[in-house]
Design a protein around this motif. Structure first.
Motif, mmCIF file in Angstrom:
data_model
loop_
_atom_site.group_PDB
_atom_site.id
_atom_site.type_symbol
_atom_site.label_atom_id
_atom_site.label_comp_id
_atom_site.label_asym_id
_atom_site.label_seq_id
_atom_site.Cartn_x
_atom_site.Cartn_y
_atom_site.Cartn_z
ATOM 1 N N LEU A 30 0.831 -1.204 0.000
ATOM 2 C CA LEU A 30 0.000 0.000 0.000
ATOM 3 C C LEU A 30 0.864 1.252 0.000
ATOM 4 O O LEU A 30 0.503 2.282 -0.576
ATOM 5 C CB LEU A 30 -0.880 -0.017 1.257
ATOM 6 N N GLU A 31 1.993 1.149 0.645
ATOM 7 C CA GLU A 31 2.892 2.286 0.712
ATOM 8 C C GLU A 31 3.394 2.646 -0.688
ATOM 9 O O GLU A 31 3.561 3.808 -1.022
ATOM 10 C CB GLU A 31 4.079 1.938 1.617
ATOM 11 N N ARG A 32 3.614 1.605 -1.474
ATOM 12 C CA ARG A 32 4.080 1.857 -2.837
ATOM 13 C C ARG A 32 2.938 2.323 -3.720
ATOM 14 O O ARG A 32 3.114 3.146 -4.596
ATOM 15 C CB ARG A 32 4.706 0.580 -3.423
ATOM 16 N N ASP A 33 1.784 1.755 -3.495
ATOM 17 C CA ASP A 33 0.629 2.120 -4.314
ATOM 18 C C ASP A 33 -0.574 2.338 -3.403
ATOM 19 O O ASP A 33 -1.280 1.395 -3.056
ATOM 20 C CB ASP A 33 0.336 1.005 -5.326
ATOM 21 N N PRO A 34 -0.812 3.587 -3.011
ATOM 22 C CA PRO A 34 -1.884 3.874 -2.053
ATOM 23 C C PRO A 34 -3.259 3.531 -2.608
ATOM 24 O O PRO A 34 -4.238 3.517 -1.877
ATOM 25 C CB PRO A 34 -1.775 5.387 -1.815
ATOM 26 N N HIS A 35 -3.332 3.264 -3.897
ATOM 27 C CA HIS A 35 -4.654 2.992 -4.470
ATOM 28 C C HIS A 35 -4.892 1.510 -4.674
ATOM 29 O O HIS A 35 -5.870 1.126 -5.283
ATOM 30 C CB HIS A 35 -4.801 3.749 -5.798
ATOM 31 N N ASP A 36 -3.980 0.695 -4.163
ATOM 32 C CA ASP A 36 -4.166 -0.749 -4.274
ATOM 33 C C ASP A 36 -5.292 -1.162 -3.315
ATOM 34 O O ASP A 36 -5.080 -1.381 -2.131
ATOM 35 C CB ASP A 36 -2.852 -1.465 -3.907
ATOM 36 N N SER A 37 -6.486 -1.239 -3.870
ATOM 37 C CA SER A 37 -7.640 -1.460 -2.985
ATOM 38 C C SER A 37 -7.594 -2.865 -2.389
ATOM 39 O O SER A 37 -8.070 -3.090 -1.274
ATOM 40 C CB SER A 37 -8.939 -1.244 -3.758
ATOM 41 N N GLU A 38 -7.005 -3.800 -3.104
ATOM 42 C CA GLU A 38 -6.958 -5.168 -2.583
ATOM 43 C C GLU A 38 -6.128 -5.219 -1.302
ATOM 44 O O GLU A 38 -6.541 -5.825 -0.304
ATOM 45 C CB GLU A 38 -6.347 -6.080 -3.638
ATOM 46 N N ALA A 39 -4.978 -4.553 -1.348
ATOM 47 C CA ALA A 39 -4.115 -4.511 -0.173
ATOM 48 C C ALA A 39 -4.834 -3.808 0.975
ATOM 49 O O ALA A 39 -4.791 -4.250 2.128
ATOM 50 C CB ALA A 39 -2.811 -3.779 -0.500
ATOM 51 N N LEU A 40 -5.517 -2.733 0.621
ATOM 52 C CA LEU A 40 -6.232 -1.958 1.633
ATOM 53 C C LEU A 40 -7.299 -2.826 2.306
ATOM 54 O O LEU A 40 -7.424 -2.865 3.527
ATOM 55 C CB LEU A 40 -6.878 -0.735 0.969
ATOM 56 N N HIS A 41 -8.041 -3.543 1.480
ATOM 57 C CA HIS A 41 -9.079 -4.430 2.019
ATOM 58 C C HIS A 41 -8.465 -5.478 2.924
ATOM 59 O O HIS A 41 -9.013 -5.802 3.977
ATOM 60 C CB HIS A 41 -9.824 -5.109 0.875
#
Lengths: 173, 661
Positions: free
Chosen positions: B128-139
C-alpha cells in the motif's frame, strides 16, 4: 431410518407401508427373489478375487479392495444357510452401506445374480405373514408382489448386523 | 484502570462527606451535586454505565429535593447502592481476566492467528505504501484489523480491541475513498501493529508463565490514529495540495525502502500459511494416490501394452510412473509435522519441574525440523513428558550432589530427533546419575520379577523397568531407576509400533532412545505366502529368515514345536495351522522360518515361501473383523488384491498361550 421401518413393520400400519415404498434392487438367491433398497446399495461389481480372513464364520468370505478401501464380503447363501454354489459370471457382489457403530460400513454381499431395479408403490408391498417362530421376520421389511411374483424385501442393516440367520433357512426352503 | 480508581475514590469521598454532612447540621448541597456530576461524567467516560445510572438517579433525587429537607439516611442508602454498583463494575473486568487466564487455549489461538494477521497486514501495508490505491491490499489490511478487533473483543482484551477498532475506522474511511492512505498514516498503522504485537508478546509470556508487563495504554498512538482521519477531513478542501504532498512522501519512502526488502517478507508469509484439512479427506487422498500407483502398475505391466515397443509410449509410461510416485509421496507428506513443536512443549514442564525439584536443568533440543506423522506426534506427547519427568526426578542430581561428583551444577537434558534407516530416533538423554543396576535388580527380586540367582545382561536389567508392576507407586524414588509407569510408556510406544532402548552409564547419565516408524499409515512389510494366501509380516520385527534343516525343529511333548536358532530354542508357530489355510507342504524342510522379535522375545513363524518386501499402506479391517486375533489390518498389494498384515504381538501371545496349555 431403519428403526422407523422396523416399528412400522411390527405394527403393520399404513405409515409403514408408505415408508417402505421406493426403489429396490432385486437379486436372486437360490430360487427366491430378494429386494434391497437402492439407497443402501453403493455399487454392484462382478465376482473378484477375495482374500480370506481366518477365524471368521464360513459365510464371511474375506475382504476385497474397493478402490483403496478394504471391504468385507459375505456370501448371502451361506449366511442364510443355503447350500454353497459355484461362482459363475452371473455371480455379483452388491456393495451395501449400512449403519455401523462408528459410521457407515461398506459391506459386499455375494448373490447369485442381480435382476432389476423396481419402483414399488405402497399397494405392491404387504407385511410379512406370520411364519411362526421358525422364521425370523425381523430381517424382513415385507413382501412385494410384482407381476405375479413375490419378492422378499430385506432389511439389509439388520441382516448384516445379525450374528446368526439360520432361521431364515426355513423360509427359503 | 487509573480512571476507575479515580472514580472509586470520588464515590468513596462523596459517601464520606454525606455521612459526615448528615451528622452535622450544615448540608452542603451544591458541593454534593457537583461531586455527583463529576462522578456521572467520569463513570460515563469509563464505560461504567450502571454506576453512571445510579449516580444520576441520586442526582435527580437531590435536585428534586432541594426545597425539602434532605434526608440523610436516604442519601446514605443511595450512596451504598452506588458503591455496590462501583464494586460490581470493578469486579467485572477482573472476573473477565480470570476467565481468560482459565482458557489458555483460546488465548494462544488468538495470539497465533493475530500474528498471522499482523504478518499479513505488514506485507500488505508495504504494498500500500508503494501504491496507495491498491484497494486489494487496503481491504486485506482492513480485514486483518477487523478480525483482530473481533477476536480481541471476544477475549475481552479491551486495549487491543480499542486500538484495532480505531485503526479499522480509519481504514474503513480509506476504503470508502474518504481519505488517502499517506505514508504518515502507514507509519501510524504500523506502529499500531507493533503495539498489538507487544500485547501479543505479553499474552504469550503470560501463557508461558514468563514474567512480563502489560504494555501501557499508548494515548499518543491513539491520538495519532484519531489524527489521521481528522487531519484528512479537516484539510479535505485543499485536497490536491495534500495529495501532492502525500505523493511526494510516498515516493520518498518508496526510494528509501528498497523493493528488495519486500520479497523476503512475502516468502516468510507463504511459509506460515496453512490450510486446515479434514483428516478423512486427507486419508481419502492417500487412498486414491495408492490406488493410482496400483492402477498405473497394472497398466504398465499389461502384456498387450508390453508388446508395443515405441519409445514414445515407454517415455510416457515412465513419466506417468514418476508422477504417480511423486503424487503418493506428496499425499503421504501431508500427514507429517516437524517434531520441534513437540519438543517446545516440553520446555515449560522442564522449567516447572526443575524448580519444583530444586535442580538446575538446561533443556537442549536437536533435530527440531525432523518430520513425523501427525498421529505419532500427538501420541508421543504423553510418553515423552513422562520420560522427561522421570529424568528430572530420578536421573538428574541436585546441584550440590552434582558439584560433589565434579559435574557442573547445571544439568543438561537433551531431546534429539534424527532419521536412521527409515525410522525416527527420538532420544531423551540427561547427564545425571544413570540407572542403578543393583537397585533395579534388588527391586525386581523383591517384586518377584526375577529369581535372586539369575544373571542378567545390562540390557535385560534395564528392561526390567518396563515390566508392569515394577514400580507400583510405593517408594519408587528408592530405586534410582525410572520406575514411574515406564510400562505405560512402553505400551504407548509399542502401540506406535516403536521400541525403546535404554543406554546408561553410572554417574554419566542415561538416555532413552525411542525408535519410531516414520508414519503409522505405512509399514515396510515382508510378503509371505501360505498356500494360496499372502500375508504381510511387519519388517521391523523380523530378525532373520532361513530354510530349516533336519536338525532345526524339535517337538516338545509331541505338541509344541521349538526351533534351534543360533543356539537358542525358539517357539515355532505354523501359520497355516493358526489360520486354517491349506499349505503347499506340511514338511518344514520345504518351508521357510521367519524369526520375529516381540517385546525382546523371539519366536518363529513357519510359512511356505517369501514373496518379497513391500511398503504397504495399512488399512483397518473395520468392525466386522474386530474379533479376529492375529491380524493388524489389511493392505492393498501390488496386484490390487488385499493382503493381511500380521499382528505379531497377538500371534506370539496366543502361541505362548498354546504352549502353556
Amino acid at each position: 431410518m431403519s428403526s422407523i421401518l422396523v416399528t412400522g413393520n411390527e405394527q403393520g400400519t399404513a405409515v409403514a407401508a408408505d415408508a417402505r415404498t421406493g426403489k429396490y434392487l432385486t437379486f436372486q438367491l437360490g430360487n427366491e427373489e430378494f429386494g434391497v433398497r437402492v439407497l443402501k446399495v453403493r455399487e454392484i461389481m462382478g465376482i473378484q478375487e477375495i482374500t480370506a480372513v481366518p477365524q471368521t464364520p464360513t459365510h464371511v468370505k474375506g475382504v476385497i479392495n474397493l478402490r483403496g478401501k478394504v471391504v468385507p464380503v459375505i456370501d448371502l447363501r451361506l449366511k442364510f444357510g443355503l447350500p454353497p454354489a459355484e461362482y459363475t459370471p452371473r455371480t455379483c457382489i452388491i456393495v451395501t452401506q449400512t449403519e455401523g457403530e462408528s459410521g457407515l460400513i461398506l459391506m459386499g454381499v455375494i448373490v447369485d445374480g442381480v435382476s432389476e431395479v423396481l419402483n414399488l408403490a405402497a399397494s405392491d408391498i404387504e407385511d410379512t405373514p406370520d411364519f411362526g417362530e421358525e422364521v425370523a421376520v425381523q430381517y424382513l421389511l415385507g413382501m412385494a408382489k410384482v407381476k405375479g411374483k413375490v419378492k422378499i424385501l430385506l432389511d439389509i442393516d439388520r441382516v448384516l448386523s445379525a450374528q446368526d440367520l439360520n432361521h431364515l433357512k426355513t423360509l427359503l426352503q | 484502570m487509573s480512571q476507575a480508581t479515580e472514580l472509586r475514590e470520588r464515590i468513596d469521598d462523596l459517601a464520606l462527606r454525606i455521612v459526615l454532612g448528615s451528622q452535622e447540621s450544615g448540608v452542603n448541597m451544591p458541593a454534593w451535586v457537583s461531586a455527583l456530576e463529576t462522578i456521572v461524567a467520569c463513570a460515563l467516560q469509563n464505560g461504567a454505565a450502571p454506576v453512571a445510572a445510579q449516580a444520576s438517579r441520586i442526582l435527580e433525587d437531590l435536585k428534586g429535593d432541594t426545597g425539602k429537607a434532605v434526608d440523610g439516611a436516604v442519601l446514605q442508602e443511595a450512596m451504598t447502592a452506588l458503591q455496590q454498583a462501583m464494586e460490581t463494575q470493578e469486579g467485572a473486568p477482573s472476573a473477565a481476566t480470570q476467565s481468560l487466564a482459565q482458557d489458555p487455549e483460546l488465548l494462544s489461538d488468538f495470539v497465533l492467528e493475530s500474528r498471522e494477521h499482523l504478518a499479513n497486514l505488514e506485507t500488505q501495508l508495504l504494498i500500500l505504501e508503494r501504491d496507495p490505491h491498491d484497494s486489494e491490499a487496503l481491504h486485506s489490511v482492513f480485514r486483518s484489523f477487523h478480525t483482530i478487533k473481533g477476536l480481541a473483543g471476544f477475549l475481552e482484551l479491551w486495549e487491543i480491541q480499542k486500538l484495532a477498532h480505531d485503526v479499522e475506522s480509519v481504514l474503513d474511511r480509506a476504503r470508502n475513498s474518504e481519505l488517502t492512505v499517506t505514508a504518515a498514516a502507514i507509519d501510524v498503522i504500523l506502529a499500531s501493529a507493533d503495539y498489538v504485537r507487544r500485547w501479543l508478546n505479553h499474552l504469550e509470556s503470560g501463557l508461558q508463565k514468563r514474567p512480563s508487563e502489560a504494555p501501557a495504554r499508548d494515548e499518543d498512538l491513539l491520538c495519532r490514529v484519531a489524527g489521521i482521519s481528522s487531519a484528512e477531513s479537516a484539510s479535505a478542501a485543499p485536497h490536491t495540495e495534500l495529495g501532492k504532498l502525500a505523493a511526494a512522501v510516498e515516493t520518498s519512502t518508496e526510494s528509501a525502502a528498497p523493493a528488495s526488502e519486500l520479497p523476503p517478507k512475502t516468502t516468510r508469509l507463504r511459509e506460515t500459511m496453512a490450510v486446515k484439512v479434514n483428516t478423512a479427506k486427507l486419508d481419502y487422498l492417500v487412498d486414491m494416490a495408492g490406488e493410482m500407483v496400483i492402477a498405473q502398475a497394472l497398466v504398465r505391466h499389461d502384456p498387450e501394452l508390453g508388446q508395443i515397443k515405441t519409445p514414445r509410449l515407454q517415455r510416457n509410461l515412465a513419466q506417468l510412473n514418476r508422477i504417480t510416485a511423486e503424487l503418493q509421496r506428496t499425499a503421504m507428506a501431508m500427514r507429517l509435522v516437524p517434531i520441534g513443536s513437540l519438543f517446545r512443549k516440553m520446555a515449560r514442564p522442564v522449567r516447572d519441574l526443575s524448580r519444583q525439584f530444586g535442580k538446575t536443568v538446561e533443556l537442549k533440543t536437536e533435530g527440531d525440523d525432523i518430520e513425523l506423522d501427525r498421529t505419532i506426534a500427538e501420541e508421543l506427547g504423553d510418553p515423552l513428558m513422562h520420560m522427561v519427568r522421570n529424568s528430572l526426578d530420578h536421573g538428574i542430581e541436585s546441584p550440590a550432589e552434582r558439584k560433589a561428583h565434579g559435574k557442573s551444577e547445571s544439568a543438561v537434558l537433551l531431546l534429539k530427533a534424527q532419521h536412521q534407516a527409515g525410522q525416527i530416533l527420538v532420544e531423551i538423554s540427561d547427564d545425571g546419575r544413570g540407572l542403578n543396576r543393583e537397585k533395579i535388580v534388588a527391586k525386581a527380586i523383591e517384586k518377584g520379577l526375577i529369581a535372586s540367582g539369575e544373571t542378567l545382561s545390562d540390557n535385560e536389567i534395564y528392561n526390567l523397568v518396563f515390566r508392569p508392576g515394577f514400580s507400583t507407586a510405593s517408594q519408587v524414588t528408592n530405586v534410582s531407576g525410572r520406575g514411574v509407569g515406564m510400562d505405560v510408556v512402553q505400551l504407548h510406544i509399542s502401540k506406535l509400533r516403536g521400541r525403546i532402548e535404554i543406554r546408561s552409564t553410572p554417574g554419566q547419565g542415561a538416555s532413552f532412545v525411542l525408535k519410531l516408524p516414520l508414519t503409522l499409515a505405512i509399514i515396510d512389510g515382508l510378503v509371505v505366502g501360505v498356500g494360496k494366501e499372502r500375508y504381510i509380516v511387519p519388517l521391523f520385527a523380523i530378525r532373520e529368515m532361513f530354510r530349516p534343516r533336519e536338525q532345526t525343529i524339535w517337538t516338545v511333548q509331541e505338541r509344541a514345536e521349538m526351533a534351534l536358532v543360533r543356539g537358542s530354542l525358539l517357539p515355532v508357530l505354523r501359520l497355516y495351522r493358526k489360520f486354517g489355510v491349506k499349505p503347499r507342504s506340511e514338511d518344514p524342510l520345504q518351508s521357510v522360518l521367519v524369526v520375529a522379535e516381540v517385546e525382546s522375545q523371539r519366536f518363529c513363524l513357519l510359512v511356505d515361501e517369501l514373496i518379497g518386501k513391500q511398503e504397504v499402506v495399512i488399512k483397518s479391517l473395520g468392525e466386522t473383523f474386530r474379533d479376529v486375533t492375529g491380524l493388524a489390518g489389511g493392505a492393498i498389494l501390488g496386484d490390487g488384491r488385499v493382503g493381511l498384515i500380521l499382528d505379531l504381538d497377538r500371534l506370539f501371545m496366543d502361541k505362548t498361550g498354546d504352549a502353556g496349555r
